[in-house]
Motif scaffolding. Structure first.
Motif, mmCIF file in Angstrom:
data_model
loop_
_atom_site.group_PDB
_atom_site.id
_atom_site.type_symbol
_atom_site.label_atom_id
_atom_site.label_comp_id
_atom_site.label_asym_id
_atom_site.label_seq_id
_atom_site.Cartn_x
_atom_site.Cartn_y
_atom_site.Cartn_z
ATOM 1 N N SER A 1 14.094 4.418 3.529
ATOM 2 C CA SER A 1 12.547 4.567 3.524
ATOM 3 C C SER A 1 11.448 3.440 3.636
ATOM 4 N N SER A 2 11.841 3.262 1.678
ATOM 5 C CA SER A 2 10.747 1.900 1.827
ATOM 6 C C SER A 2 10.570 1.194 2.371
ATOM 7 N N ILE A 3 11.711 0.492 3.547
ATOM 8 C CA ILE A 3 11.489 -0.839 4.715
ATOM 9 C C ILE A 3 11.036 -0.678 5.882
ATOM 10 N N VAL A 4 11.445 0.655 5.875
ATOM 11 C CA VAL A 4 10.054 1.082 7.175
ATOM 12 C C VAL A 4 8.324 1.271 6.415
ATOM 13 N N ASP A 5 8.854 1.692 5.396
ATOM 14 C CA ASP A 5 6.878 2.070 5.031
ATOM 15 C C ASP A 5 6.402 0.840 5.055
ATOM 16 N N ALA A 6 7.149 -0.272 4.623
ATOM 17 C CA ALA A 6 5.986 -1.394 4.243
ATOM 18 C C ALA A 6 5.922 -2.716 5.471
ATOM 19 N N SER A 7 7.116 -1.857 6.987
ATOM 20 C CA SER A 7 6.271 -2.230 8.319
ATOM 21 C C SER A 7 6.552 -4.235 8.829
ATOM 22 N N TRP A 8 7.644 -4.255 7.661
ATOM 23 C CA TRP A 8 7.971 -5.971 7.708
ATOM 24 C C TRP A 8 7.958 -6.294 9.369
ATOM 25 N N PRO B 1 0.585 -1.310 -0.006
ATOM 26 C CA PRO B 1 -0.139 0.210 0.375
ATOM 27 C C PRO B 1 0.685 1.470 0.033
ATOM 28 N N ARG B 2 2.272 0.967 0.139
ATOM 29 C CA ARG B 2 3.325 3.016 0.521
ATOM 30 C C ARG B 2 2.167 3.846 0.847
ATOM 31 N N PHE B 3 1.862 3.144 2.611
ATOM 32 C CA PHE B 3 0.456 4.282 3.061
ATOM 33 C C PHE B 3 1.539 5.764 3.277
ATOM 34 N N LEU B 4 3.495 5.867 3.009
ATOM 35 C CA LEU B 4 3.867 6.692 3.010
ATOM 36 C C LEU B 4 3.953 7.531 2.501
ATOM 37 N N ARG B 5 4.902 7.142 1.106
ATOM 38 C CA ARG B 5 4.711 7.699 -0.358
ATOM 39 C C ARG B 5 3.527 8.092 -0.655
ATOM 40 N N ALA C 1 0.808 23.619 14.308
ATOM 41 C CA ALA C 1 1.347 23.574 12.835
ATOM 42 C C ALA C 1 2.109 21.670 13.291
ATOM 43 N N ARG C 2 2.734 22.335 14.939
ATOM 44 C CA ARG C 2 3.824 20.940 14.490
ATOM 45 C C ARG C 2 2.774 19.560 14.857
ATOM 46 N N GLY C 3 0.853 20.114 16.153
ATOM 47 C CA GLY C 3 -0.404 19.206 16.139
ATOM 48 C C GLY C 3 -0.563 18.336 15.052
ATOM 49 N N VAL C 4 -0.580 19.327 14.133
ATOM 50 C CA VAL C 4 -1.295 19.448 12.273
ATOM 51 C C VAL C 4 -0.013 17.727 12.113
ATOM 52 N N TYR C 5 0.689 17.907 11.654
ATOM 53 C CA TYR C 5 2.702 17.393 11.551
ATOM 54 C C TYR C 5 1.700 15.757 11.690
ATOM 55 N N ALA C 6 2.181 15.903 13.400
ATOM 56 C CA ALA C 6 2.533 14.886 14.313
ATOM 57 C C ALA C 6 0.999 13.957 13.885
ATOM 58 N N ARG C 7 -0.168 14.496 13.444
ATOM 59 C CA ARG C 7 -1.144 13.793 12.884
ATOM 60 C C ARG C 7 -1.319 13.327 12.196
ATOM 61 N N LYS C 8 -1.371 13.610 11.467
ATOM 62 C CA LYS C 8 -0.642 13.165 9.639
ATOM 63 C C LYS C 8 0.318 11.576 9.881
ATOM 64 N N THR D 1 1.053 5.836 10.794
ATOM 65 C CA THR D 1 1.282 4.506 11.658
ATOM 66 C C THR D 1 -0.012 3.921 12.225
ATOM 67 N N ARG D 2 -0.772 4.321 11.569
ATOM 68 C CA ARG D 2 -2.512 3.598 12.734
ATOM 69 C C ARG D 2 -2.682 2.625 11.417
ATOM 70 N N GLN D 3 -2.340 3.246 9.841
ATOM 71 C CA GLN D 3 -2.570 2.597 8.285
ATOM 72 C C GLN D 3 -1.356 1.918 8.509
ATOM 73 N N ARG D 4 -0.758 1.225 9.124
ATOM 74 C CA ARG D 4 -0.156 -0.241 8.820
ATOM 75 C C ARG D 4 -0.275 -0.802 9.550
ATOM 76 N N ASN D 5 -0.156 -0.263 10.924
ATOM 77 C CA ASN D 5 -0.306 -1.729 12.291
ATOM 78 C C ASN D 5 -2.046 -1.788 11.877
#
Length: 409
Positions: free
Chosen positions: A302-309, A221-225, A251-258, A263-267
């Protein structure tokens, strides 16, 4: 509400497991200040105890807890926090120290994880005191002198089904979108699953999330990409705001929520796929990958982290225990080079996506061929004399479902 499963981390020891039930907490402004103060106090105790251990090498567990008592006598804001919550902070230090010495004794290569100070703690943990559930179990009251008081809980899983005596820990967690209350319940979470004799080998990758030995591919799915540009844009907005201003904080709150959303999508994605695999197969075989070593490749990190193996493997192990399935990790050496038909190794680069064996003429998609090789390292080669791996098959299941290590000769 989000439900997680993790091994016991609060000093119970052994192979104990807990089910973590998490609820969103409704807090007002004063409660938010009180929770933040409790979190900072917990962090203060942890860092002070760690400094005491650093300055007094050789001190044991008893000395750490005695020093915690001294802190409570010396600082009033520490005494206002529940005594068991302070003890939980000491246990955190104790685990970090034991983990460091265990890695040293085992001779693990690389960094051993020397205990470090916490700069940004986001949780405070209570044991079986300092809190009280409302009879409806939809509210919880924290009874120490920090002033948190009663919190309303939002969630679908009704905790009424759980005996309060089984709740071993309660934790308040701060996230980008608010505060959550976690109940760590010691229960038997096993469930019956459909009878099946099917076995599957899976090969995780970047082109596909995984490919299995049955010839199926699971889309990555490449959620981060997908949201990377939007996240970078929100990050740039932070630096356009004045330091210390409310606009910069928002602005920091908006960034953190994204990032939290990704993270929740990967999980959710990893847990859904792992559950389906464990329901449909009596045995799931995967590679015992060193993910922390793989992410050192800066071109693919970045791609490996995004895949969350690694997250995917954790969920496989959880559902393996829950449904009574075997989840086995095998050495990853040469799984992409070997032929699943004859076992002869054929060198190929990462860009070569089709496996062609010059020995037997077998042609197959590279990842599916690797998944079949992974499965064969447990089941045997079916008469072929080639050795598939150097090392021992690593069982990741715990308990009666653990598969004995096998080595072919």
């Amino acid at each position: 509400m989000y439900i997680k499963y993790r091994s016991e981390r609060w000093g119970q020891g052994g192979d104990a497991r807990v089910l973590v039930m998490e609820y969103k907490a409704v807090v007002n402004k004063n409660q938010k200040i009180a929770i933040n103060e409790a979190i900072r106090t917990s962090q203060f105790v942890r860092n002070k105890v760690l400094r005491y251990w650093m300055d007094n090498r050789g001190v044991g567990k008893k000395e750490l807890y005695r020093y915690n008592t001294q802190l409570r006598d010396e600082f009033k804001f520490v005494k206002d926090l529940n005594s068991h919550a302070c003890q939980a902070s000491v246990e955190n230090v104790e685990r970090a120290i034991n983990r460091f010495f265990d890695k040293c004794k085992k001779g693990k290569p690389g960094k051993k994880g020397y205990p470090r100070f916490k700069k940004h703690s986001r949780s405070v943990e209570y044991k079986q005191s300092g809190w009280k559930l409302h009879p409806t179990k939809r509210r919880i009251t924290f009874t120490d002198k920090k002033g948190v008081g009663g919190l309303k809980l939002l969630g679908k899983w009704d905790i009424n089904t759980i005996d309060e005596k089984l709740i071993k820990r309660v934790r308040i967690v701060k996230r980008a979108d608010g505060f959550y209350v976690q109940f760590c319940v010691k229960v038997d979470n096993t469930q019956p699953a459909p009878d099946t004799t099917s076995e599957v080998g899976i090969d995780v990758g970047l082109e596909y999330f995984y490919s299995d030995s049955n010839g199926n591919h699971e889309h990555n799915p490449r959620f981060l990409r997908k949201v990377e540009k939007d996240i970078k844009r929100s990050q740039r907005k932070i630096y356009k705001k004045k330091k210390g201003s409310s606009g910069r904080r928002k602005a920091r709150g908006v960034y953190a929520r994204k990032h939290l959303r990704v993270t929740r999508q990967r999980n959710e994605h990893a847990s859904r796929l792992a559950r389906n695999l464990c329901l449909l197969n009596s045995m799931v075989v995967l590679e015992d990958l060193n993910v922390s070593g793989l992410v050192r490749n800066h071109k693919l990190a970045s791609s490996i982290v995004d895949a969350s193996w690694y997250l995917f493997r954790q969920w496989l192990e959880y559902f393996g225990r829950k449904f009574g399935r075997e989840v086995i990790a095998v050495p990853p050496h040469y799984t992409s080079q070997e032929c699943s038909n004859c076992g002869v190794r054929t060198q190929k680069s990462l860009s070569t996506r089709t496996h062609y064996c010059s020995h037997c003429g077998h042609i197959e998609q590279r990842d599916i061929n690797a998944a079949k090789v992974i499965l064969s390292r447990v089941n045997g080669r079916g008469g072929h004399p080639q050795t598939n791996a150097s090392g021992v098959v690593v069982p990741t299941s715990v308990g009666s479902n653990t598969c004995k290590s096998k080595q072919r000769r």
